[in-house]
Design a protein around this motif. Structure first.
Motif, PDB file in Angstrom:
ATOM      1  N   ARG A 192      20.221 -18.052  -0.410  1.00 17.33           N
ATOM      2  CA  ARG A 192      20.650 -16.992   0.482  1.00 17.33           C
ATOM      3  C   ARG A 192      20.157 -15.617   0.051  1.00 17.33           C
ATOM      4  O   ARG A 192      19.597 -14.872   0.804  1.00 17.33           O
ATOM      5  N   TRP A 193      20.405 -15.268  -1.166  1.00 21.81           N
ATOM      6  CA  TRP A 193      20.019 -13.936  -1.594  1.00 21.81           C
ATOM      7  C   TRP A 193      19.678 -13.952  -3.075  1.00 21.81           C
ATOM      8  O   TRP A 193      20.429 -14.428  -3.892  1.00 21.81           O
ATOM      9  N   GLY A 194      18.513 -13.427  -3.401  1.00 17.12           N
ATOM     10  CA  GLY A 194      18.195 -13.178  -4.799  1.00 17.12           C
ATOM     11  C   GLY A 194      18.448 -11.712  -5.033  1.00 17.12           C
ATOM     12  O   GLY A 194      18.542 -10.936  -4.089  1.00 17.12           O
ATOM     13  N   ALA A 195      18.595 -11.332  -6.302  1.00 16.07           N
ATOM     14  CA  ALA A 195      18.734  -9.911  -6.576  1.00 16.07           C
ATOM     15  C   ALA A 195      17.351  -9.300  -6.453  1.00 16.07           C
ATOM     16  O   ALA A 195      16.387  -9.833  -6.971  1.00 16.07           O
ATOM     17  N   SER A 196      17.245  -8.214  -5.736  1.00 18.16           N
ATOM     18  CA  SER A 196      15.955  -7.606  -5.542  1.00 18.16           C
ATOM     19  C   SER A 196      16.063  -6.115  -5.876  1.00 18.16           C
ATOM     20  O   SER A 196      16.816  -5.399  -5.238  1.00 18.16           O
ATOM     21  N   ALA A 197      15.313  -5.700  -6.887  1.00 10.70           N
ATOM     22  CA  ALA A 197      15.313  -4.287  -7.261  1.00 10.70           C
ATOM     23  C   ALA A 197      14.225  -3.616  -6.444  1.00 10.70           C
ATOM     24  O   ALA A 197      13.044  -3.696  -6.779  1.00 10.70           O
ATOM     25  N   ARG A 198      14.622  -2.992  -5.350  1.00 14.27           N
ATOM     26  CA  ARG A 198      13.627  -2.453  -4.425  1.00 14.27           C
ATOM     27  C   ARG A 198      13.207  -1.045  -4.813  1.00 14.27           C
ATOM     28  O   ARG A 198      14.030  -0.236  -5.237  1.00 14.27           O
ATOM     29  N   CYS A 199      11.918  -0.789  -4.623  1.00 11.49           N
ATOM     30  CA  CYS A 199      11.374   0.563  -4.720  1.00 11.49           C
ATOM     31  C   CYS A 199      11.726   1.269  -6.023  1.00 11.49           C
ATOM     32  O   CYS A 199      12.225   2.394  -6.024  1.00 11.49           O
ATOM     33  N   ARG A 200      11.488   0.591  -7.128  1.00  8.13           N
ATOM     34  CA  ARG A 200      11.656   1.257  -8.417  1.00  8.13           C
ATOM     35  C   ARG A 200      10.390   2.032  -8.737  1.00  8.13           C
ATOM     36  O   ARG A 200       9.337   1.798  -8.130  1.00  8.13           O
ATOM     37  N   ASP A 201      10.465   2.886  -9.720  1.00  7.32           N
ATOM     38  CA  ASP A 201       9.265   3.546 -10.210  1.00  7.32           C
ATOM     39  C   ASP A 201       8.326   2.481 -10.781  1.00  7.32           C
ATOM     40  O   ASP A 201       8.774   1.539 -11.433  1.00  7.32           O
ATOM     41  N   GLU A 202       7.031   2.649 -10.489  1.00  6.99           N
ATOM     42  CA  GLU A 202       6.020   1.659 -10.877  1.00  6.99           C
ATOM     43  C   GLU A 202       6.146   1.210 -12.327  1.00  6.99           C
ATOM     44  O   GLU A 202       6.287   0.024 -12.630  1.00  6.99           O
ATOM     45  N   ALA A 203       6.126   2.202 -13.227  1.00  7.83           N
ATOM     46  CA  ALA A 203       6.132   1.894 -14.657  1.00  7.83           C
ATOM     47  C   ALA A 203       7.455   1.247 -15.051  1.00  7.83           C
ATOM     48  O   ALA A 203       7.481   0.295 -15.847  1.00  7.83           O
ATOM     49  N   GLU A 204       8.527   1.741 -14.439  1.00 14.42           N
ATOM     50  CA  GLU A 204       9.844   1.201 -14.777  1.00 14.42           C
ATOM     51  C   GLU A 204       9.954  -0.256 -14.323  1.00 14.42           C
ATOM     52  O   GLU A 204      10.510  -1.097 -15.027  1.00 14.42           O
ATOM     53  N   ALA A 205       9.419  -0.557 -13.116  1.00 10.30           N
ATOM     54  CA  ALA A 205       9.466  -1.927 -12.612  1.00 10.30           C
ATOM     55  C   ALA A 205       8.698  -2.862 -13.532  1.00 10.30           C
ATOM     56  O   ALA A 205       9.142  -3.978 -13.815  1.00 10.30           O
ATOM     57  N   GLN A 206       7.525  -2.396 -14.011  1.00  6.36           N
ATOM     58  CA  GLN A 206       6.751  -3.193 -14.975  1.00  6.36           C
ATOM     59  C   GLN A 206       7.593  -3.493 -16.213  1.00  6.36           C
ATOM     60  O   GLN A 206       7.664  -4.638 -16.667  1.00  6.36           O
TER      61      GLN A 206
ATOM     62  N   PRO B 239       0.811  -1.229   0.000  1.00  9.46           N
ATOM     63  CA  PRO B 239       0.000   0.000   0.000  1.00  9.46           C
ATOM     64  C   PRO B 239       0.846   1.281   0.000  1.00  9.46           C
ATOM     65  O   PRO B 239       0.523   2.224  -0.715  1.00  9.46           O
ATOM     66  N   VAL B 240       1.912   1.299   0.809  1.00 10.51           N
ATOM     67  CA  VAL B 240       2.752   2.494   0.861  1.00 10.51           C
ATOM     68  C   VAL B 240       3.429   2.723  -0.482  1.00 10.51           C
ATOM     69  O   VAL B 240       3.510   3.837  -0.986  1.00 10.51           O
ATOM     70  N   GLN B 241       3.893   1.625  -1.054  1.00  6.50           N
ATOM     71  CA  GLN B 241       4.551   1.729  -2.360  1.00  6.50           C
ATOM     72  C   GLN B 241       3.585   2.216  -3.424  1.00  6.50           C
ATOM     73  O   GLN B 241       3.966   2.988  -4.305  1.00  6.50           O
ATOM     74  N   ARG B 242       2.313   1.771  -3.342  1.00  3.53           N
ATOM     75  CA  ARG B 242       1.361   2.213  -4.360  1.00  3.53           C
ATOM     76  C   ARG B 242       1.105   3.708  -4.232  1.00  3.53           C
ATOM     77  O   ARG B 242       1.004   4.424  -5.211  1.00  3.53           O
ATOM     78  N   TRP B 243       1.032   4.151  -2.985  1.00  2.07           N
ATOM     79  CA  TRP B 243       0.832   5.571  -2.737  1.00  2.07           C
ATOM     80  C   TRP B 243       1.996   6.383  -3.325  1.00  2.07           C
ATOM     81  O   TRP B 243       1.808   7.455  -3.878  1.00  2.07           O
ATOM     82  N   LEU B 244       3.206   5.829  -3.221  1.00  2.00           N
ATOM     83  CA  LEU B 244       4.389   6.521  -3.739  1.00  2.00           C
ATOM     84  C   LEU B 244       4.670   6.167  -5.203  1.00  2.00           C
ATOM     85  O   LEU B 244       5.670   6.597  -5.760  1.00  2.00           O
ATOM     86  N   ARG B 245       3.813   5.350  -5.798  1.00  2.00           N
ATOM     87  CA  ARG B 245       3.989   4.854  -7.176  1.00  2.00           C
ATOM     88  C   ARG B 245       5.332   4.129  -7.317  1.00  2.00           C
ATOM     89  O   ARG B 245       6.114   4.387  -8.220  1.00  2.00           O
ATOM     90  N   LEU B 246       5.627   3.244  -6.377  1.00  2.83           N
ATOM     91  CA  LEU B 246       6.845   2.443  -6.417  1.00  2.83           C
ATOM     92  C   LEU B 246       6.479   0.966  -6.486  1.00  2.83           C
ATOM     93  O   LEU B 246       5.346   0.587  -6.160  1.00  2.83           O
ATOM     94  N   ALA B 247       7.428   0.144  -6.869  1.00  5.66           N
ATOM     95  CA  ALA B 247       7.218  -1.302  -6.857  1.00  5.66           C
ATOM     96  C   ALA B 247       8.570  -1.990  -6.716  1.00  5.66           C
ATOM     97  O   ALA B 247       9.602  -1.418  -7.070  1.00  5.66           O
ATOM     98  N   THR B 248       8.557  -3.207  -6.172  1.00  5.89           N
ATOM     99  CA  THR B 248       9.797  -3.966  -5.989  1.00  5.89           C
ATOM    100  C   THR B 248       9.787  -5.166  -6.923  1.00  5.89           C
ATOM    101  O   THR B 248       8.770  -5.856  -7.033  1.00  5.89           O
TER     102      THR B 248
END
Lengths: 135, 451
Positions: free
Chosen positions: B408-422, B390-399
């Protein structure tokens, strides 16, 4: 899901009505409002589920508040589960779950008709086998 | 009897095996009993010692016999396309490991074994619940030969193929290793706690001293962890052979490990806070199914991260990285950072947050105190997930999460711009598909047969 949530509420309402009739009048509108609320949220959640079989991968979309879109290539699938809980069985439903070598993959499609779920599983298994790649 | 092609006759382990395997146990028993016997001596003389000594001697004798029987019934051979190990006296066990599924062959030599000139060959194979074989112990000369034979057969070559020559890549300086290891948070935090405890003990002697005791255990624990880490990574050297990397490390227990290039799922490059002024970095690899879980409770199949470079200057680490993942660029290009409004969602990690991708790898950088960059080859991507709260949607972000077979760890692109993440999701899906179908980029990667 709705039935599971509502039945204790209705049970509580009936119990209150029998034990303390004076509270009954108050409780009925509360239950009605609450069930309407739950109904709308659950309907939204239900509508948010979606999946698409594409040429090379399966896409599963879900979530109302927390939205998720998973893309699982057919070649990466290791095995496919079809599960049906007791409530699912009453309504003839089943859940299809895809597993890859990554523990984090969460591609789950709930609430399919039993027959559709089995067909989907067989379809996925055959394309998965055809495109399987090593680790 | 005629051995099948590429096979050998049944062979036993080295006769000193029982001594190494149960030597530690006997040593422990002796350590417990000797002081006990000493204290039980009475003024009446030696007579009372007789029974305890008899009991302990009987126990040690039984243990020794058990160890010798266990050695005597264990035998192994290479049989056609399998490695077979038979063991067990009462519960007979026969393990058959298909050579084509071998992932790695390690040589491990604990201290006692090293003193006696012995070593263990550990075979790691692929697959869910894959069998893992231990040949403990062989002579130190025989172990590398057995390893070479197994690896050659595993790669579908003739059994007599010698082990590919290894080129030394990097040797880690022991002084830097101890300095680097002690400058990490899990060593420094207990030390800081101890300093605080000592100061408080001086100011308020009553409760302060009481607290000191419990603090001391934490410090001792940290010290033990530090010594263990140093013991494991002492004299760390990395060599490159045709089929993968060879790691040699250890102070008391020497390990010679192989990491086949084709098995590396992801690499993490990290820098703890205090290493920053020195420009030191650490490199870890995530390998699919390297170690069997001890208790069998591991659902995912037992993936583990391995240290590739414990501590080294940036240039050295990048040099090793280039050997593992050719053409992997660690410097983020322009536009790799998330939009400024992501600061509201991820205030702590925003500083280093970045994600980008090329034709062969995905990169994700995170961290504030400890900077870490994860590199995942596109061909190793298992699945992709786009998440939005919900917070990310309000800020138009997505992970965007990139899942790999390592756990152990996957690569995670956190808090990108919504459209860019798509856009990233579809672009990465397509590029991963192409990478999967593309032939192996180099001969070295192709040398390892798929499981």
């Amino acid at each position: 899901m709705l039935a599971v949530v509502l039945s204790p509420l209705l049970g509580a309402a009936i119990a209150t009505a029998l034990l303390a009739p004076s509270l009954y009048a108050l409780l009925i509108p509360a239950v009605v409002v609450l069930s309407a609320l739950i109904w709308s949220v659950e309907r939204g959640r239900y509508r948010s589920w979606g999946y698409a079989e594409r040429e090379d991968d399966l896409i599963v979309h879900r979530g109302l508040l927390f939205r998720r879109t998973s893309v699982v290539p057919y070649g990466r699938m290791q095995f496919i589960d079809v599960t049906a809980g007791p409530v699912d069985r009453v309504f003839g439903l089943a859940t299809v779950q895809l597993h890859t070598a990554a523990a984090a993959t969460d591609a789950r499609i709930p609430g399919l008709l039993r027959r559709d779920a089995e067909q989907l599983r067989d379809r996925l298994a055959s394309v998965g086998e055809a495109r399987a790649t090593g680790l | 009897m005629i051995a099948p092609p590429g096979g050998t006759d049944w062979r036993r382990l080295h006769p000193l095996t029982p001594l190494v395997r149960f030597g530690r146990l006997i040593l422990a028993v002796a350590l417990i009993t000797v002081p006990y016997l000493e204290s039980s001596r009475s003024p009446r003389g030696k007579f009372e010692l007789f029974y305890p000594v008899l009991v302990w001697a009987a126990l040690i004798g039984l243990g020794t016999i058990g160890a010798i029987v266990s050695w005597a019934v264990t035998r192994w051979r290479i049989e056609g396309a399998d490695l077979r190990i038979e063991s067990g006296f009462i519960r007979r066990q026969s393990v058959r490991i298909p050579l084509s599924r071998i992932q790695a062959v390690d040589i491990v030599a604990p201290l006692i074994a090293r003193v006696l000139g012995l070593a263990e060959v550990r075979v790691v194979s692929a697959g869910r619940g894959g069998e893992h074989g231990r040949l403990a112990y062989l002579t130190a000369q025989e172990a590398p030969a057995v390893r070479a034979r197994l690896l050659a057969l595993a790669h579908g070559l003739s059994a007599e193929t010698p082990e590919p020559p290894a080129v030394p890549l990097l040797h880690v300086d022991n002084g830097r290793l101890i300095a680097g290891l002690s400058m990490r948070a899990h060593v420094l935090v207990p030390l800081a706690v101890m300093v605080v405890a000592i100061v408080s003990a001086v100011i308020a002697p009553g409760p302060g001293v009481a607290a000191l005791g419990s603090v001391l255990t934490i410090v001792v624990g940290a010290g033990v962890a530090l010594v263990r880490a140093f013991n494991e990574d002492f004299d760390f050297s990395i060599n490159e052979a045709g089929d993968g990397l060879r790691l040699d490390r250890g102070l008391l227990q020497r390990r010679h490990e192989t990491i086949p290039f084709g098995r590396i799922q992801a690499v993490r490059l990290m820098q703890p806070l205090l290493w920053r002024p020195f420009g030191w970095w650490r490199l870890e690899v995530d390998v699919a199914r390297q170690h069997a879980p001890r208790d069998g409770s591991d659902q995912g199949g037992g993936q583990q991260a391995r240290t590739l470079v414990p501590v080294a200057p940036r240039a050295h680490v990048l040099w090793v990285l280039a050997r593992v993942f050719p053409d992997a660029g660690i410097a983020p290009p322009a536009g790799a950072e998330p939009p400024a409004r992501a600061l509201l969602k991820a205030p702590l990690s925003y500083h280093y947050l970045a994600a980008w991708y090329g034709n062969r790898y995905v990169y994700a950088r995170t961290g504030r105190v400890q900077q870490a960059t994860v590199v995942v080859p596109l061909a190793k991507i298992q699945s992709l997930r786009l998440r939005q709260g919900p917070v990310q949607r309000w800020l138009r972000l997505a992970t965007l999460d990139v899942d790999t077979a390592g756990r152990r760890w996957g690569a995670s692109a956190r808090c990108r711009d919504e459209a860019e993440a798509q856009r990233m999701l579809w672009e990465l899906t397509e590029r991963a598909r192409l990478a999967r179908h593309a032939p192996a980029p180099s001969a070295t990667a192709a040398a390892v047969a798929p499981a």
